[in-house]
Design an enzyme around this catalytic site. Structure first.
Site, PDB file in Angstrom:
ATOM      1  N   ARG A  78      -4.395  -0.127 -18.339  1.00  0.00           N
ATOM      2  CA  ARG A  78      -4.166  -1.341 -17.452  1.00  0.00           C
ATOM      3  C   ARG A  78      -5.677  -2.159 -17.167  1.00  0.00           C
ATOM      4  O   ARG A  78      -6.693  -1.537 -16.987  1.00  0.00           O
ATOM      5  CB  ARG A  78      -3.913  -0.505 -16.175  1.00  0.00           C
ATOM      6  CG  ARG A  78      -3.893  -1.454 -14.786  1.00  0.00           C
ATOM      7  CD  ARG A  78      -3.660  -0.870 -13.610  1.00  0.00           C
ATOM      8  NE  ARG A  78      -3.413  -1.770 -12.717  1.00  0.00           N
ATOM      9  CZ  ARG A  78      -4.141  -1.847 -11.560  1.00  0.00           C
ATOM     10  NH1 ARG A  78      -4.870  -0.655 -11.116  1.00  0.00           N
ATOM     11  NH2 ARG A  78      -4.153  -3.040 -10.542  1.00  0.00           N
ATOM     12  N   HIS A 122      -6.297  -9.357  -9.800  1.00  0.00           N
ATOM     13  CA  HIS A 122      -7.178  -8.444  -9.465  1.00  0.00           C
ATOM     14  C   HIS A 122      -8.447  -9.048  -8.602  1.00  0.00           C
ATOM     15  O   HIS A 122      -9.745  -8.826  -8.942  1.00  0.00           O
ATOM     16  CB  HIS A 122      -7.479  -7.459 -10.476  1.00  0.00           C
ATOM     17  CG  HIS A 122      -8.295  -6.074  -9.930  1.00  0.00           C
ATOM     18  ND1 HIS A 122      -7.471  -4.852 -10.380  1.00  0.00           N
ATOM     19  CD2 HIS A 122      -9.130  -5.906  -9.038  1.00  0.00           C
ATOM     20  CE1 HIS A 122      -8.280  -3.562  -9.879  1.00  0.00           C
ATOM     21  NE2 HIS A 122      -9.165  -4.231  -8.926  1.00  0.00           N
ATOM     22  N   GLU A 167      -3.683  -4.268  -4.874  1.00  0.00           N
ATOM     23  CA  GLU A 167      -4.212  -3.935  -3.698  1.00  0.00           C
ATOM     24  C   GLU A 167      -4.378  -5.388  -2.500  1.00  0.00           C
ATOM     25  O   GLU A 167      -5.315  -5.748  -2.290  1.00  0.00           O
ATOM     26  CB  GLU A 167      -5.544  -3.378  -3.714  1.00  0.00           C
ATOM     27  CG  GLU A 167      -5.496  -2.087  -4.496  1.00  0.00           C
ATOM     28  CD  GLU A 167      -6.990  -1.359  -4.343  1.00  0.00           C
ATOM     29  OE1 GLU A 167      -7.884  -1.589  -3.970  1.00  0.00           O
ATOM     30  OE2 GLU A 167      -6.832  -0.276  -4.884  1.00  0.00           O
ATOM     31  N   ASN A 293      -2.382   3.150  -6.023  1.00  0.00           N
ATOM     32  CA  ASN A 293      -3.906   3.586  -6.082  1.00  0.00           C
ATOM     33  C   ASN A 293      -4.511   4.258  -5.016  1.00  0.00           C
ATOM     34  O   ASN A 293      -4.336   4.037  -3.804  1.00  0.00           O
ATOM     35  CB  ASN A 293      -4.698   2.223  -6.182  1.00  0.00           C
ATOM     36  CG  ASN A 293      -4.376   1.310  -7.172  1.00  0.00           C
ATOM     37  OD1 ASN A 293      -3.703   1.621  -7.980  1.00  0.00           O
ATOM     38  ND2 ASN A 293      -4.884   0.007  -7.171  1.00  0.00           N
ATOM     39  N   TYR A 295      -7.348   6.884  -3.442  1.00  0.00           N
ATOM     40  CA  TYR A 295      -8.931   7.409  -3.543  1.00  0.00           C
ATOM     41  C   TYR A 295      -8.920   8.511  -2.579  1.00  0.00           C
ATOM     42  O   TYR A 295      -9.617   9.489  -2.536  1.00  0.00           O
ATOM     43  CB  TYR A 295      -9.883   6.291  -3.413  1.00  0.00           C
ATOM     44  CG  TYR A 295      -9.742   5.689  -4.535  1.00  0.00           C
ATOM     45  CD1 TYR A 295     -10.517   5.837  -5.408  1.00  0.00           C
ATOM     46  CD2 TYR A 295      -9.009   4.338  -4.714  1.00  0.00           C
ATOM     47  CE1 TYR A 295     -10.582   5.132  -6.775  1.00  0.00           C
ATOM     48  CE2 TYR A 295      -8.999   3.555  -5.692  1.00  0.00           C
ATOM     49  CZ  TYR A 295      -9.871   3.876  -6.655  1.00  0.00           C
ATOM     50  OH  TYR A 295      -9.704   3.090  -8.045  1.00  0.00           O
ATOM     51  N   GLU A 354      -4.472   3.723 -10.035  1.00  0.00           N
ATOM     52  CA  GLU A 354      -5.839   4.234  -9.991  1.00  0.00           C
ATOM     53  C   GLU A 354      -6.098   5.281  -9.209  1.00  0.00           C
ATOM     54  O   GLU A 354      -5.306   5.728  -8.387  1.00  0.00           O
ATOM     55  CB  GLU A 354      -6.444   2.852  -9.162  1.00  0.00           C
ATOM     56  CG  GLU A 354      -6.721   1.681 -10.026  1.00  0.00           C
ATOM     57  CD  GLU A 354      -7.537   0.877  -8.844  1.00  0.00           C
ATOM     58  OE1 GLU A 354      -8.400   1.212  -8.220  1.00  0.00           O
ATOM     59  OE2 GLU A 354      -7.343  -0.407  -9.248  1.00  0.00           O
TER      60      GLU A 354
HETATM   61  C1  BGC Z   1      -9.951  -1.351  -6.619  1.00  0.00           C
HETATM   62  C2  BGC Z   1     -10.982  -1.270  -7.924  1.00  0.00           C
HETATM   63  C3  BGC Z   1     -12.278  -0.643  -7.433  1.00  0.00           C
HETATM   64  C4  BGC Z   1     -11.865   0.627  -7.028  1.00  0.00           C
HETATM   65  C5  BGC Z   1     -13.221   1.540  -6.313  1.00  0.00           C
HETATM   66  C6  BGC Z   1      -9.780  -0.035  -5.785  1.00  0.00           C
HETATM   67  O1  BGC Z   1      -9.671  -0.260  -4.577  1.00  0.00           O
HETATM   68  O2  BGC Z   1      -8.744  -1.920  -7.180  1.00  0.00           O
HETATM   69  O3  BGC Z   1     -11.101  -2.642  -8.197  1.00  0.00           O
HETATM   70  O4  BGC Z   1     -13.287  -0.452  -8.315  1.00  0.00           O
HETATM   71  O5  BGC Z   1     -10.838   0.540  -6.008  1.00  0.00           O
HETATM   72  O6  BGC Z   1     -13.642   1.158  -5.306  1.00  0.00           O
END
Ligand code: BGC
Length: 445
Positions: A78, A122, A167, A293, A295, A354
């Site tokens: 990607r 992006h 995002e 995505n 985190y 992600e």
């Molecule tokens: C984004 C990336 C970023 C990653 C870590 C995501 O929100 O798509 O571009 O580097 O998080 O912060």
């Protein structure tokens, strides 16, 4: 760490990057300036004045980067197209040299056995469009559709699936509401027309991609939201945050309607930006896949500032990444089950587009291996409960330009020395490669 998870047969393994974070070469071959070039030049905008002018120099070093991907044994890559490379001012005919770069990249990926998964936007909007209002201007949605057509007409014979936007939540809130990302506008809730115009751009582009027989995904940053305490005030704040972060972006696409925005104090027509027929344009094309995505989860409390609908508070007693983000792998299971509960049959197949973490600089990165392994375990738990997840793209292949943090946060399976551009695979790279091999062996699911 385990090197095998209970994932469905055919599960696809990838890595993810984005143009401005890796390419560099911002003045070459006719590329126009983007909002990120402008933002980086603003004193104090990016930590230590870092810019993406060189980044990982991927524009010149892509053969080496594809060799690293081939060695990993990836199914998919990607990456994003830089709109100002394809259309330097965001309108008009394509810049041949810009498209030629992505043409070469796609051919080389295919030759390495890797399926390209491009993202059209992006965050690096052509500056010329920002000068006309950027995503606050409805016309930008139509310009995006023209750009999508140029890209698809050139690459669509070899690229089966496309991600329209990355995002839109982060781009709207960080870029237009808080001003901590490009284009650096701090409009608070008056930024929300930028969200609607991005979704409209997605809908217009999705229609023309489908007309060309191509699959369409949309990648959102999604987070499970938890109230800090079960008090009514914290519950209301959590509901407001979930509306802003998750539902504002997913409901229109999957359900054809905006959520009730009153918890945010915003009118449902988003300050007049929503025109009759817009929600059909956004919803009707449908999605062939939702890009997730992920985190971290988010913990929310009642606001201390009465002008705001919520406060974001830390999650105690869990590890944190070098970015300070809480590490709560089981939140990925929670998120995926919640998506199914919320959208039911309207939920398309999912792809994790992600997931990853920043770690200290050294090559030995046990914290990244633990992060990835525990999240893959959480993902496998969701798939065993019937959630249809088709693939996983780690963020990121290389240490890269981490937006307002410059080069300070390192997310790469591969370490980059930004003085020499030397790439050195980390321990996590070797672990990910073993993992991919292990999942290729025949197994039950
Ligand atoms: C984004 C990336 C970023 C990653 C870590 C995501 O929100 O798509 O571009 O580097 O998080 O912060």
């Amino acid at each position: 760490m385990p090197d095998r998870f209970d994932l469905p047969a055919g599960f696809r393994w990838g890595v993810a990057t984005a143009a401005y974070q890796i390419e560099g070469a911002v003045d070459e071959d006719g590329r126009g300036p983007s909002v990120w070039d402008t933002f980086c030049a603003r004193p104090g905008a990016v930590r230590d004045g870092h810019t993406g002018a060189v980044a990982c120099d991927h524009y010149h070093r892509w053969p080496e980067d594809i060799a690293l991907m081939k060695d990993l044994g990836l199914d998919g890559y990607r990456f994003s197209l830089a709109w100002p490379r394809v259309q330097p001012t965001g309108t008009g005919p394509a810049n041949p040299a810009g498209l030629a770069f992505y043409d070469r990249l796609v051919d080389a990926l295919l030759a390495a056995g890797i399926t390209p998964l491009p993202t059209l936007f992006h965050w690096d909007l052509p500056q010329a469009l920002e000068d006309r209002g950027g995503w606050l201007n409805r016309d930008t949605a139509h310009r995006f559709a023209d750009y999508a057509a140029l890209a698809a007409d050139r690459l669509g014979d070899r690229v089966p699936a496309w991600i329209t936007l990355n995002e839109p939540f982060v781009h709207t809130v960080f870029g237009y509401a808080l001003g901590i990302h490009a284009p650096g506008r701090a409009l608070m809730f008056e930024a929300l027309p930028a969200a609607h115009h991005q979704l409209l751009a997605h809908g217009l582009a999705a229609t023309l991609l489908h007309d060309r027989g191509l699959d369409v995904l949309l990648s959102n940053n999604l987070t499970p939201v938890h109230p800090a305490t079960p008090t009514p005030a914290d519950l209301a704040a959590a509901h407001a945050y979930d509306t802003l972060h998750n539902r504002l972006f997913t409901d229109p696409v999957l359900l054809g309607r905006y959520p009730d925005l009153t918890p945010l104090g915003v009118p449902d027509d988003i300050y007049g930006a929503v025109h009759p027929g817009d929600l059909d344009l956004i919803h009707t094309p449908g999605l062939d896949g939702l890009g997730v995505n992920f985190y971290n989860p988010t913990r929310v409390a009642a606001p201390t500032d009465p002008a705001l609908p919520f406060d974001l508070v830390d999650i105690p007693d869990v590890p944190h990444t070098t970015f300070g983000w809480p590490v709560v792998p089981e939140a990925l299971t929670t998120l995926l089950l919640h998506l199914r509960d919320t959208y039911g049959t309207a939920l398309p197949p999912l792809t994790i587009t992600e997931n990853g973490c920043s770690t200290p600089e050294p090559l030995d990165d046990p914290a990244r291996i633990t992060y990835l392994a525990t999240h893959l375990d959480a993902l496998a738990t969701a798939t065993t409960q019937g959630i249809d997840v088709r693939g996983y793209y780690t963020w990121s292949l290389l240490d890269n330009f981490e937006w307002a943090e410059g080069y300070h946060q390192r997310f790469g399976l591969v370490h980059v020395d930004f003085e020499t551009q030397r790439r050195t695979p980390r321990a996590s790279y070797a672990w990910y490669r073993r993992l991919i091999v292990a999942h290729r062996a025949p197994h039950a699911r």
